[in-house]
Design an enzyme around this catalytic site. Sequence first.
Site, PDB file in Angstrom:
ATOM      1  N   LYS A  81       0.836  -1.215   0.000  1.00  0.00           N
ATOM      2  CA  LYS A  81       0.000   0.000   0.000  1.00  0.00           C
ATOM      3  C   LYS A  81       0.871   1.265   0.000  1.00  0.00           C
ATOM      4  O   LYS A  81       0.636   2.179  -0.790  1.00  0.00           O
ATOM      5  CB  LYS A  81      -0.941   0.016   1.221  1.00  0.00           C
ATOM      6  CG  LYS A  81      -1.872  -1.190   1.310  1.00  0.00           C
ATOM      7  CD  LYS A  81      -2.799  -1.109   2.502  1.00  0.00           C
ATOM      8  CE  LYS A  81      -2.121  -1.098   3.849  1.00  0.00           C
ATOM      9  NZ  LYS A  81      -1.420  -2.354   4.222  1.00  0.00           N
TER      10      LYS A  81
ATOM     11  N   ARG B 156      -9.975   0.607   8.469  1.00  0.00           N
ATOM     12  CA  ARG B 156      -9.582  -0.751   8.847  1.00  0.00           C
ATOM     13  C   ARG B 156     -10.680  -1.474   9.598  1.00  0.00           C
ATOM     14  O   ARG B 156     -10.509  -2.632   9.977  1.00  0.00           O
ATOM     15  CB  ARG B 156      -8.348  -0.693   9.735  1.00  0.00           C
ATOM     16  CG  ARG B 156      -7.038  -0.806   8.966  1.00  0.00           C
ATOM     17  CD  ARG B 156      -5.941  -0.480   9.942  1.00  0.00           C
ATOM     18  NE  ARG B 156      -4.786  -1.296   9.805  1.00  0.00           N
ATOM     19  CZ  ARG B 156      -3.648  -0.885   9.238  1.00  0.00           C
ATOM     20  NH1 ARG B 156      -3.559   0.296   8.689  1.00  0.00           N
ATOM     21  NH2 ARG B 156      -2.615  -1.673   9.203  1.00  0.00           N
TER      22      ARG B 156
ATOM     23  N   ARG C 180      12.044  -6.149   5.412  1.00  0.00           N
ATOM     24  CA  ARG C 180      11.999  -4.710   5.682  1.00  0.00           C
ATOM     25  C   ARG C 180      12.455  -4.417   7.106  1.00  0.00           C
ATOM     26  O   ARG C 180      13.128  -3.425   7.362  1.00  0.00           O
ATOM     27  CB  ARG C 180      10.578  -4.180   5.464  1.00  0.00           C
ATOM     28  CG  ARG C 180      10.519  -2.661   5.569  1.00  0.00           C
ATOM     29  CD  ARG C 180       9.146  -2.103   5.317  1.00  0.00           C
ATOM     30  NE  ARG C 180       8.227  -2.445   6.398  1.00  0.00           N
ATOM     31  CZ  ARG C 180       6.942  -2.094   6.419  1.00  0.00           C
ATOM     32  NH1 ARG C 180       6.435  -1.425   5.402  1.00  0.00           N
ATOM     33  NH2 ARG C 180       6.175  -2.437   7.420  1.00  0.00           N
TER      34      ARG C 180
ATOM     35  N   ARG D 195      11.239  -0.126  12.346  1.00  0.00           N
ATOM     36  CA  ARG D 195       9.871  -0.175  12.876  1.00  0.00           C
ATOM     37  C   ARG D 195       9.772  -1.247  13.949  1.00  0.00           C
ATOM     38  O   ARG D 195      10.106  -2.409  13.707  1.00  0.00           O
ATOM     39  CB  ARG D 195       8.871  -0.447  11.737  1.00  0.00           C
ATOM     40  CG  ARG D 195       8.323   0.833  11.137  1.00  0.00           C
ATOM     41  CD  ARG D 195       7.358   0.585  10.016  1.00  0.00           C
ATOM     42  NE  ARG D 195       6.160  -0.148  10.392  1.00  0.00           N
ATOM     43  CZ  ARG D 195       5.089  -0.233   9.623  1.00  0.00           C
ATOM     44  NH1 ARG D 195       5.066   0.383   8.436  1.00  0.00           N
ATOM     45  NH2 ARG D 195       4.040  -0.930  10.015  1.00  0.00           N
TER      46      ARG D 195
ATOM     47  N   ARG E  63      -0.217  -8.830  13.305  1.00  0.00           N
ATOM     48  CA  ARG E  63      -0.810  -7.784  12.432  1.00  0.00           C
ATOM     49  C   ARG E  63      -1.630  -8.432  11.319  1.00  0.00           C
ATOM     50  O   ARG E  63      -2.717  -7.966  10.971  1.00  0.00           O
ATOM     51  CB  ARG E  63       0.299  -6.919  11.820  1.00  0.00           C
ATOM     52  CG  ARG E  63       0.853  -5.888  12.787  1.00  0.00           C
ATOM     53  CD  ARG E  63       2.246  -5.429  12.386  1.00  0.00           C
ATOM     54  NE  ARG E  63       2.304  -4.754  11.097  1.00  0.00           N
ATOM     55  CZ  ARG E  63       3.443  -4.572  10.416  1.00  0.00           C
ATOM     56  NH1 ARG E  63       4.602  -4.987  10.897  1.00  0.00           N
ATOM     57  NH2 ARG E  63       3.420  -3.948   9.259  1.00  0.00           N
TER      58      ARG E  63
HETATM   59  P1  AP5 Z   1       4.722  -1.538   1.880  1.00  0.00           P
HETATM   60  O1  AP5 Z   1       4.455  -0.764   0.652  1.00  0.00           O
HETATM   61  O2  AP5 Z   1       5.289  -0.818   3.058  1.00  0.00           O
HETATM   62  O3  AP5 Z   1       3.423  -2.337   2.332  1.00  0.00           O
HETATM   63  P2  AP5 Z   1       2.184  -1.832   3.171  1.00  0.00           P
HETATM   64  O4  AP5 Z   1       0.998  -2.557   2.669  1.00  0.00           O
HETATM   65  O5  AP5 Z   1       2.124  -0.338   3.198  1.00  0.00           O
HETATM   66  O6  AP5 Z   1       2.646  -2.427   4.590  1.00  0.00           O
HETATM   67  P3  AP5 Z   1       2.728  -1.750   6.009  1.00  0.00           P
HETATM   68  O7  AP5 Z   1       3.549  -2.648   6.878  1.00  0.00           O
HETATM   69  O8  AP5 Z   1       3.201  -0.346   5.969  1.00  0.00           O
HETATM   70  O9  AP5 Z   1       1.238  -1.828   6.369  1.00  0.00           O
HETATM   71  P4  AP5 Z   1       0.518  -1.978   7.691  1.00  0.00           P
HETATM   72  O10 AP5 Z   1      -0.862  -1.968   7.255  1.00  0.00           O
HETATM   73  O11 AP5 Z   1       0.915  -3.083   8.596  1.00  0.00           O
HETATM   74  O12 AP5 Z   1       1.109  -0.730   8.476  1.00  0.00           O
HETATM   75  P5  AP5 Z   1       0.491   0.647   8.879  1.00  0.00           P
HETATM   76  O13 AP5 Z   1       1.605   1.587   8.933  1.00  0.00           O
HETATM   77  O14 AP5 Z   1      -0.701   0.983   8.092  1.00  0.00           O
HETATM   78  O15 AP5 Z   1       5.663  -2.759   1.472  1.00  0.00           O
HETATM   79  C1  AP5 Z   1       6.178  -3.651   2.427  1.00  0.00           C
HETATM   80  C2  AP5 Z   1       7.537  -4.151   1.935  1.00  0.00           C
HETATM   81  O16 AP5 Z   1       7.351  -4.916   0.755  1.00  0.00           O
HETATM   82  C3  AP5 Z   1       8.502  -3.019   1.554  1.00  0.00           C
HETATM   83  O17 AP5 Z   1       9.783  -3.369   1.954  1.00  0.00           O
HETATM   84  C4  AP5 Z   1       8.396  -2.942   0.026  1.00  0.00           C
HETATM   85  O18 AP5 Z   1       9.577  -2.491  -0.580  1.00  0.00           O
HETATM   86  C5  AP5 Z   1       8.084  -4.378  -0.342  1.00  0.00           C
HETATM   87  N1  AP5 Z   1       7.234  -4.499  -1.532  1.00  0.00           N
HETATM   88  C6  AP5 Z   1       6.155  -3.724  -1.852  1.00  0.00           C
HETATM   89  N2  AP5 Z   1       5.605  -4.161  -3.014  1.00  0.00           N
HETATM   90  C7  AP5 Z   1       6.361  -5.213  -3.426  1.00  0.00           C
HETATM   91  C8  AP5 Z   1       6.284  -6.069  -4.568  1.00  0.00           C
HETATM   92  N3  AP5 Z   1       5.336  -5.924  -5.505  1.00  0.00           N
HETATM   93  N4  AP5 Z   1       7.193  -7.050  -4.667  1.00  0.00           N
HETATM   94  C9  AP5 Z   1       8.178  -7.220  -3.712  1.00  0.00           C
HETATM   95  N5  AP5 Z   1       8.305  -6.416  -2.611  1.00  0.00           N
HETATM   96  C10 AP5 Z   1       7.399  -5.434  -2.474  1.00  0.00           C
HETATM   97  O19 AP5 Z   1      -0.043   0.332  10.365  1.00  0.00           O
HETATM   98  C11 AP5 Z   1       0.844   0.071  11.437  1.00  0.00           C
HETATM   99  C12 AP5 Z   1       0.049  -0.032  12.738  1.00  0.00           C
HETATM  100  O20 AP5 Z   1      -0.589   1.229  13.019  1.00  0.00           O
HETATM  101  C13 AP5 Z   1      -1.102  -1.052  12.737  1.00  0.00           C
HETATM  102  O21 AP5 Z   1      -0.648  -2.348  13.079  1.00  0.00           O
HETATM  103  C14 AP5 Z   1      -2.039  -0.453  13.809  1.00  0.00           C
HETATM  104  O22 AP5 Z   1      -1.576  -0.724  15.090  1.00  0.00           O
HETATM  105  C15 AP5 Z   1      -1.895   1.041  13.556  1.00  0.00           C
HETATM  106  N6  AP5 Z   1      -2.877   1.568  12.589  1.00  0.00           N
HETATM  107  C16 AP5 Z   1      -2.615   2.141  11.384  1.00  0.00           C
HETATM  108  N7  AP5 Z   1      -3.746   2.524  10.771  1.00  0.00           N
HETATM  109  C17 AP5 Z   1      -4.759   2.191  11.615  1.00  0.00           C
HETATM  110  C18 AP5 Z   1      -6.172   2.317  11.538  1.00  0.00           C
HETATM  111  N8  AP5 Z   1      -6.778   2.858  10.461  1.00  0.00           N
HETATM  112  N9  AP5 Z   1      -6.912   1.859  12.580  1.00  0.00           N
HETATM  113  C19 AP5 Z   1      -6.323   1.323  13.674  1.00  0.00           C
HETATM  114  N10 AP5 Z   1      -4.991   1.161  13.799  1.00  0.00           N
HETATM  115  C20 AP5 Z   1      -4.211   1.590  12.779  1.00  0.00           C
END
Ligand code: AP5
Length: 194
Positions: free
Chosen positions: A14, A89, A128, A134, A145
């Site tokens: 994402k 979410r 990552r 992180r 997660r």
């Molecule tokens: P990346 O692009 O970072 O993936 P992502 O889907 O953004 O993953 P995140 O870990 O950032 O998502 P998340 O939902 O757990 O975290 P968030 O910050 O929202 O890619 C991941 C890796 O893969 C990278 O190294 C990239 O280079 C690689 N990659 C990408 N595409 C690729 C491909 N096609 N092929 C190969 N490699 C690839 O949330 C964190 C925490 O915050 C949550 O756990 C929760 O506690 C809280 N939180 C956030 N939002 C909310 C909400 N709305 N409600 C409640 N709690 C929330």
Amino acid sequence: MFNLVLFGPPGSGKGTQSENIVTTYNLQHISTGDLLRDEVSRHTPLGTEAKKYMDQGMLVPDEVVIGMISGKIDDMPEARGFIFDGFPRTRNQAEALDKLLEFKNTRINLVLSLEVPETDLIKRLVTRGETSGRSDDNEEVITRRIKEYYLKTQPVASYYDNQGKLEHIAGDHPIPETFKTLSKHINKYLLPVA
Ligand code: AP5
């Protein structure tokens, strides 16, 4: 205004695809994960509260996240549109977002759901974690997660499917290829600027 939700499990790409979409379509990026991490790094009361949940791989309570989003949308009245990354979410968050946007005479146009096998998600996030700094990028928390996603977040897809807005995208291809597929869907609504 064009508003996009980028949906999918942790590690589905994402954040990566949001960067490409922002540049190509000049949309404003709202990532609740980034906003929360910013609060944590500034040691605000909200950040201190959120960190307890994030470090365990649990969702932060809805009211905290919804309050944060509302202010962000208000900050950018001239936006061409928004890309929501990692939000909504829960069903509560999805309904709150619809209300917030309706109040501003706009709405979610499209929801693109990135789908990637769980083994790939874990591999990507563990890799990552070697450099990201992180605190939630370790195998134990990553597993929680992903579990939390399937339990609480994936059901939100049907909320948008019922509105005819959901498209499933194979997210296990190379990054440029996945971006091309996402673009085909966005181009039906919005012309690229770059
Ligand atoms: P990346 O692009 O970072 O993936 P992502 O889907 O953004 O993953 P995140 O870990 O950032 O998502 P998340 O939902 O757990 O975290 P968030 O910050 O929202 O890619 C991941 C890796 O893969 C990278 O190294 C990239 O280079 C690689 N990659 C990408 N595409 C690729 C491909 N096609 N092929 C190969 N490699 C690839 O949330 C964190 C925490 O915050 C949550 O756990 C929760 O506690 C809280 N939180 C956030 N939002 C909310 C909400 N709305 N409600 C409640 N709690 C929330």
